[in-house]
Design a protein around this motif. Structure first.
Motif, PDB file in Angstrom:
ATOM      1  N   GLY A 135     -14.628   5.098  19.488  1.00  0.00           N
ATOM      2  CA  GLY A 135     -14.045   6.062  20.005  1.00  0.00           C
ATOM      3  C   GLY A 135     -12.576   6.121  19.552  1.00  0.00           C
ATOM      4  N   LYS A 136     -12.024   5.006  18.996  1.00  0.00           N
ATOM      5  CA  LYS A 136     -10.670   4.873  18.632  1.00  0.00           C
ATOM      6  C   LYS A 136     -10.343   5.392  17.422  1.00  0.00           C
ATOM      7  CE  LYS A 136     -10.141   0.282  20.602  1.00  0.00           C
ATOM      8  NZ  LYS A 136      -9.940  -1.053  20.379  1.00  0.00           N
ATOM      9  N   THR A 137      -9.162   6.008  17.388  1.00  0.00           N
ATOM     10  CA  THR A 137      -8.496   6.748  16.077  1.00  0.00           C
ATOM     11  C   THR A 137      -7.923   5.916  15.251  1.00  0.00           C
ATOM     12  OG1 THR A 137      -8.753   8.735  17.544  1.00  0.00           O
ATOM     13  CG2 THR A 137      -7.519   9.035  15.549  1.00  0.00           C
ATOM     14  N   PHE A 138      -8.116   5.986  13.763  1.00  0.00           N
ATOM     15  CA  PHE A 138      -7.437   5.424  13.024  1.00  0.00           C
ATOM     16  C   PHE A 138      -6.888   6.176  11.781  1.00  0.00           C
ATOM     17  CE2 PHE A 138     -10.280   2.299  15.022  1.00  0.00           C
ATOM     18  CZ  PHE A 138      -9.461   1.337  15.054  1.00  0.00           C
ATOM     19  N   LYS A 139      -5.723   5.853  11.140  1.00  0.00           N
ATOM     20  CA  LYS A 139      -5.283   6.439  10.004  1.00  0.00           C
ATOM     21  C   LYS A 139      -6.072   6.199   8.797  1.00  0.00           C
ATOM     22  CE  LYS A 139      -0.567   6.810  11.707  1.00  0.00           C
ATOM     23  NZ  LYS A 139       0.762   6.353  11.491  1.00  0.00           N
ATOM     24  N   VAL A 140      -6.238   7.255   7.616  1.00  0.00           N
ATOM     25  CA  VAL A 140      -6.682   7.049   6.422  1.00  0.00           C
ATOM     26  C   VAL A 140      -5.763   7.472   5.412  1.00  0.00           C
ATOM     27  CG1 VAL A 140      -8.740   7.757   4.834  1.00  0.00           C
ATOM     28  CG2 VAL A 140      -9.204   7.672   7.398  1.00  0.00           C
ATOM     29  N   MET A 196       0.692  -1.094   0.085  1.00  0.00           N
ATOM     30  CA  MET A 196      -0.017   0.050   0.086  1.00  0.00           C
ATOM     31  C   MET A 196       1.019   1.156   0.072  1.00  0.00           C
ATOM     32  SD  MET A 196      -1.953   2.421   1.554  1.00  0.00           S
ATOM     33  CE  MET A 196      -1.085   2.567   3.042  1.00  0.00           C
ATOM     34  N   GLY A 197       0.873   1.774  -1.098  1.00  0.00           N
ATOM     35  CA  GLY A 197       1.643   3.125  -1.194  1.00  0.00           C
ATOM     36  C   GLY A 197       1.048   4.439  -1.153  1.00  0.00           C
ATOM     37  N   TRP A 228      -6.447  -0.391   9.805  1.00  0.00           N
ATOM     38  CA  TRP A 228      -7.069  -1.439  10.687  1.00  0.00           C
ATOM     39  C   TRP A 228      -6.658  -2.839  10.442  1.00  0.00           C
ATOM     40  CZ3 TRP A 228     -11.639  -1.345  14.037  1.00  0.00           C
ATOM     41  CH2 TRP A 228     -12.256  -2.770  14.146  1.00  0.00           C
ATOM     42  N   ALA A 229      -5.975  -3.414  11.430  1.00  0.00           N
ATOM     43  CA  ALA A 229      -5.319  -4.639  11.164  1.00  0.00           C
ATOM     44  C   ALA A 229      -4.554  -4.508  10.238  1.00  0.00           C
ATOM     45  CB  ALA A 229      -6.163  -5.710  11.287  1.00  0.00           C
ATOM     46  N   GLY A 230      -3.662  -3.714   9.943  1.00  0.00           N
ATOM     47  CA  GLY A 230      -2.756  -3.264   8.595  1.00  0.00           C
ATOM     48  C   GLY A 230      -3.734  -2.660   7.789  1.00  0.00           C
ATOM     49  N   TRP A 231      -3.260  -2.307   6.681  1.00  0.00           N
ATOM     50  CA  TRP A 231      -4.019  -1.605   5.856  1.00  0.00           C
ATOM     51  C   TRP A 231      -5.125  -2.131   5.061  1.00  0.00           C
ATOM     52  CZ3 TRP A 231      -4.003   3.863   6.432  1.00  0.00           C
ATOM     53  CH2 TRP A 231      -2.668   4.188   6.908  1.00  0.00           C
ATOM     54  N   THR A 232      -6.565  -1.762   5.326  1.00  0.00           N
ATOM     55  CA  THR A 232      -7.559  -2.569   5.117  1.00  0.00           C
ATOM     56  C   THR A 232      -8.254  -1.793   3.838  1.00  0.00           C
ATOM     57  OG1 THR A 232      -7.933  -3.746   7.233  1.00  0.00           O
ATOM     58  CG2 THR A 232      -9.885  -3.574   5.465  1.00  0.00           C
TER      59      THR A 232
END
Length: 58
Positions: free
Chosen positions: A14-19, A1-2, A32-36
């Protein structure tokens, strides 16, 4: 994933995740569990909304 990271979204719990979003393939990824891969978007704003919607029930 580039694909470059374009922001963060908060899940329903309430958890924060990168997009990340690839503007050429239009793929949207959430850290999410690696890049999904969570779908396609044609703008960065649409990518953020799609990621937020995908995470809402997580």
């Amino acid at each position: 994933m580039g694909a470059p990271t374009i922001g963060t979204v908060r899940s329903g719990s309430g958890k924060t995740f990168k997009v990340a979003w690839d503007q050429y393939s239009h793929d949207v990824y959430v850290d999410w569990a690696g890049w999904t891969n969570v779908g396609k978007a044609y703008t960065a704003g649409e990518a953020m909304r799609k990621a937020e919607a995908w995470l809402y029930n997580k």
